[in-house]
Design an enzyme around this catalytic site. Structure first.
Site, PDB file in Angstrom:
ATOM      1  N   CYS A  43       4.591   1.183   6.688  1.00  0.00           N
ATOM      2  CA  CYS A  43       6.055   1.118   6.636  1.00  0.00           C
ATOM      3  C   CYS A  43       6.574   0.223   7.763  1.00  0.00           C
ATOM      4  O   CYS A  43       7.549  -0.511   7.584  1.00  0.00           O
ATOM      5  CB  CYS A  43       6.671   2.516   6.713  1.00  0.00           C
ATOM      6  SG  CYS A  43       6.623   3.411   5.140  1.00  0.00           S
TER       7      CYS A  43
ATOM      8  N   ASP B 201      -5.911  -8.021   5.493  1.00  0.00           N
ATOM      9  CA  ASP B 201      -6.432  -6.885   6.258  1.00  0.00           C
ATOM     10  C   ASP B 201      -6.830  -7.352   7.649  1.00  0.00           C
ATOM     11  O   ASP B 201      -7.426  -8.420   7.822  1.00  0.00           O
ATOM     12  CB  ASP B 201      -7.632  -6.261   5.537  1.00  0.00           C
ATOM     13  CG  ASP B 201      -7.969  -4.883   6.081  1.00  0.00           C
ATOM     14  OD1 ASP B 201      -7.775  -3.903   5.338  1.00  0.00           O
ATOM     15  OD2 ASP B 201      -8.432  -4.775   7.238  1.00  0.00           O
TER      16      ASP B 201
ATOM     17  N   HIS C 292       7.397   4.419   0.436  1.00  0.00           N
ATOM     18  CA  HIS C 292       6.278   5.174   0.999  1.00  0.00           C
ATOM     19  C   HIS C 292       5.742   6.177  -0.014  1.00  0.00           C
ATOM     20  O   HIS C 292       6.421   7.133  -0.379  1.00  0.00           O
ATOM     21  CB  HIS C 292       6.683   5.894   2.284  1.00  0.00           C
ATOM     22  CG  HIS C 292       5.533   6.629   2.902  1.00  0.00           C
ATOM     23  ND1 HIS C 292       4.668   6.040   3.795  1.00  0.00           N
ATOM     24  CD2 HIS C 292       5.076   7.887   2.702  1.00  0.00           C
ATOM     25  CE1 HIS C 292       3.737   6.917   4.137  1.00  0.00           C
ATOM     26  NE2 HIS C 292       3.965   8.043   3.485  1.00  0.00           N
TER      27      HIS C 292
ATOM     28  N   THR D 246      -7.767   5.834   5.555  1.00  0.00           N
ATOM     29  CA  THR D 246      -7.400   5.957   6.966  1.00  0.00           C
ATOM     30  C   THR D 246      -5.907   5.738   7.204  1.00  0.00           C
ATOM     31  O   THR D 246      -5.387   6.165   8.225  1.00  0.00           O
ATOM     32  CB  THR D 246      -8.192   4.969   7.845  1.00  0.00           C
ATOM     33  OG1 THR D 246      -7.917   3.631   7.423  1.00  0.00           O
ATOM     34  CG2 THR D 246      -9.691   5.234   7.745  1.00  0.00           C
TER      35      THR D 246
ATOM     36  N   HIS E 215      -0.543   5.532   3.451  1.00  0.00           N
ATOM     37  CA  HIS E 215       0.482   4.847   2.650  1.00  0.00           C
ATOM     38  C   HIS E 215      -0.319   4.165   1.550  1.00  0.00           C
ATOM     39  O   HIS E 215      -1.196   3.345   1.850  1.00  0.00           O
ATOM     40  CB  HIS E 215       1.245   3.848   3.526  1.00  0.00           C
ATOM     41  CG  HIS E 215       2.342   3.082   2.822  1.00  0.00           C
ATOM     42  ND1 HIS E 215       3.635   3.001   3.306  1.00  0.00           N
ATOM     43  CD2 HIS E 215       2.334   2.336   1.685  1.00  0.00           C
ATOM     44  CE1 HIS E 215       4.371   2.258   2.501  1.00  0.00           C
ATOM     45  NE2 HIS E 215       3.596   1.828   1.501  1.00  0.00           N
TER      46      HIS E 215
ATOM     47  N   HIS F 255      -2.319   2.102  -0.846  1.00  0.00           N
ATOM     48  CA  HIS F 255      -2.644   0.674  -0.772  1.00  0.00           C
ATOM     49  C   HIS F 255      -3.858   0.363  -1.617  1.00  0.00           C
ATOM     50  O   HIS F 255      -4.714   1.220  -1.840  1.00  0.00           O
ATOM     51  CB  HIS F 255      -2.859   0.230   0.677  1.00  0.00           C
ATOM     52  CG  HIS F 255      -3.873   1.040   1.428  1.00  0.00           C
ATOM     53  ND1 HIS F 255      -3.571   2.276   1.950  1.00  0.00           N
ATOM     54  CD2 HIS F 255      -5.165   0.791   1.744  1.00  0.00           C
ATOM     55  CE1 HIS F 255      -4.645   2.762   2.560  1.00  0.00           C
ATOM     56  NE2 HIS F 255      -5.634   1.885   2.452  1.00  0.00           N
TER      57      HIS F 255
ATOM     58  N   HIS G 121      -6.965  -2.391  -1.896  1.00  0.00           N
ATOM     59  CA  HIS G 121      -7.734  -3.457  -1.260  1.00  0.00           C
ATOM     60  C   HIS G 121      -8.100  -4.478  -2.339  1.00  0.00           C
ATOM     61  O   HIS G 121      -8.713  -4.118  -3.354  1.00  0.00           O
ATOM     62  CB  HIS G 121      -9.038  -2.910  -0.660  1.00  0.00           C
ATOM     63  CG  HIS G 121      -8.857  -1.894   0.422  1.00  0.00           C
ATOM     64  ND1 HIS G 121      -8.938  -2.206   1.757  1.00  0.00           N
ATOM     65  CD2 HIS G 121      -8.610  -0.558   0.369  1.00  0.00           C
ATOM     66  CE1 HIS G 121      -8.764  -1.100   2.482  1.00  0.00           C
ATOM     67  NE2 HIS G 121      -8.564  -0.092   1.659  1.00  0.00           N
TER      68      HIS G 121
HETATM   69  P1  5GP Z   1      -8.132   2.559   4.179  1.00  0.00           P
HETATM   70  O1  5GP Z   1      -9.251   2.804   5.162  1.00  0.00           O
HETATM   71  O2  5GP Z   1      -7.001   3.542   4.398  1.00  0.00           O
HETATM   72  O3  5GP Z   1      -8.556   2.466   2.759  1.00  0.00           O
HETATM   73  O4  5GP Z   1      -7.597   1.108   4.505  1.00  0.00           O
HETATM   74  C1  5GP Z   1      -6.733   0.824   5.558  1.00  0.00           C
HETATM   75  C2  5GP Z   1      -6.916  -0.637   5.873  1.00  0.00           C
HETATM   76  O5  5GP Z   1      -5.823  -1.066   6.633  1.00  0.00           O
HETATM   77  C3  5GP Z   1      -8.200  -0.930   6.691  1.00  0.00           C
HETATM   78  O6  5GP Z   1      -9.013  -1.835   5.955  1.00  0.00           O
HETATM   79  C4  5GP Z   1      -7.660  -1.522   7.979  1.00  0.00           C
HETATM   80  O7  5GP Z   1      -8.454  -2.578   8.471  1.00  0.00           O
HETATM   81  C5  5GP Z   1      -6.269  -1.987   7.590  1.00  0.00           C
HETATM   82  N1  5GP Z   1      -5.305  -1.933   8.676  1.00  0.00           N
HETATM   83  C6  5GP Z   1      -5.076  -0.879   9.515  1.00  0.00           C
HETATM   84  N2  5GP Z   1      -4.090  -1.185  10.378  1.00  0.00           N
HETATM   85  C7  5GP Z   1      -3.695  -2.458  10.086  1.00  0.00           C
HETATM   86  C8  5GP Z   1      -2.708  -3.321  10.658  1.00  0.00           C
HETATM   87  O8  5GP Z   1      -1.978  -2.988  11.589  1.00  0.00           O
HETATM   88  N3  5GP Z   1      -2.581  -4.563  10.090  1.00  0.00           N
HETATM   89  C9  5GP Z   1      -3.357  -4.959   9.046  1.00  0.00           C
HETATM   90  N4  5GP Z   1      -3.155  -6.202   8.580  1.00  0.00           N
HETATM   91  N5  5GP Z   1      -4.289  -4.173   8.489  1.00  0.00           N
HETATM   92  C10 5GP Z   1      -4.461  -2.934   9.007  1.00  0.00           C
HETATM   93 ZN    ZN Z   2       4.501   4.213   4.744  1.00  0.00          ZN
END
Ligand code: 5GP
Ligand code: ZN
Length: 114
Positions: A6, A29, A45, A93, A96, A98, A100
């Site tokens: 957010c 990422d 959100h 992690t 919100h 998302h 990939h």
């Molecule tokens: P998850 O682990 O929740 O599936 O993916 C979260 C992703 O967000 C991770 O691949 C991580 O590298 C990316 N990420 C976390 N914080 C940030 C940030 O502040 N900026 C960007 N561009 N990516 C982020």
């Molecule tokens: Zn959010």
């Protein structure tokens, strides 16, 4: 709300944007696991896949409608993969929703093989 994504939407945390419109945002990422690794999010959100409902699913549909264009903009010329980690076992992690978008190489499929 204390949500990293957010804050990225609000411009409070900088990001390398790939695509943006009124409903969705795509950005690189920060810790890429493939040559192309873009995060695609709804601007509203939604905590995770588990929270998708009839009332908020239009933004999710929009994401999938736009993914081919985002993949082209990101440089996926030979295909790509879309992944959403959900909850603890899914490895989520950032709470919100998302997606990939991964590409730029031939992605291994047997990622869980021992
Ligand atoms: P998850 O682990 O929740 O599936 O993916 C979260 C992703 O967000 C991770 O691949 C991580 O590298 C990316 N990420 C976390 N914080 C940030 C940030 O502040 N900026 C960007 N561009 N990516 C982020
Ligand atoms: Zn959010």
């Amino acid at each position: 709300m204390d949500c990293i994504f957010c804050k990225i939407i609000a411009g409070e945390i900088p990001s390398a944007k790939v695509y943006e419109d009124d409903d969705i945002l795509a950005f690189k990422d920060i810790n890429p696991i493939a040559p192309v690794h873009v995060i695609v999010i709804p601007k509203t959100h939604i905590a995770s896949m588990d929270e998708i409902r009839p009332e908020n699913s239009a933004a999710v549909a929009k994401i999938f409608e736009k993914i081919p264009e985002i993949a082209r903009l990101a440089g996926c010329e030979n295909g790509y993969r879309v992944v959403s980690n959900c909850g603890a076992d899914g490895g989520q992690t950032v709470p919100h929703l998302h997606f990939h978008l991964l590409g730029g190489m031939a992605l291994p499929w047997d990622v869980f093989a021992k």
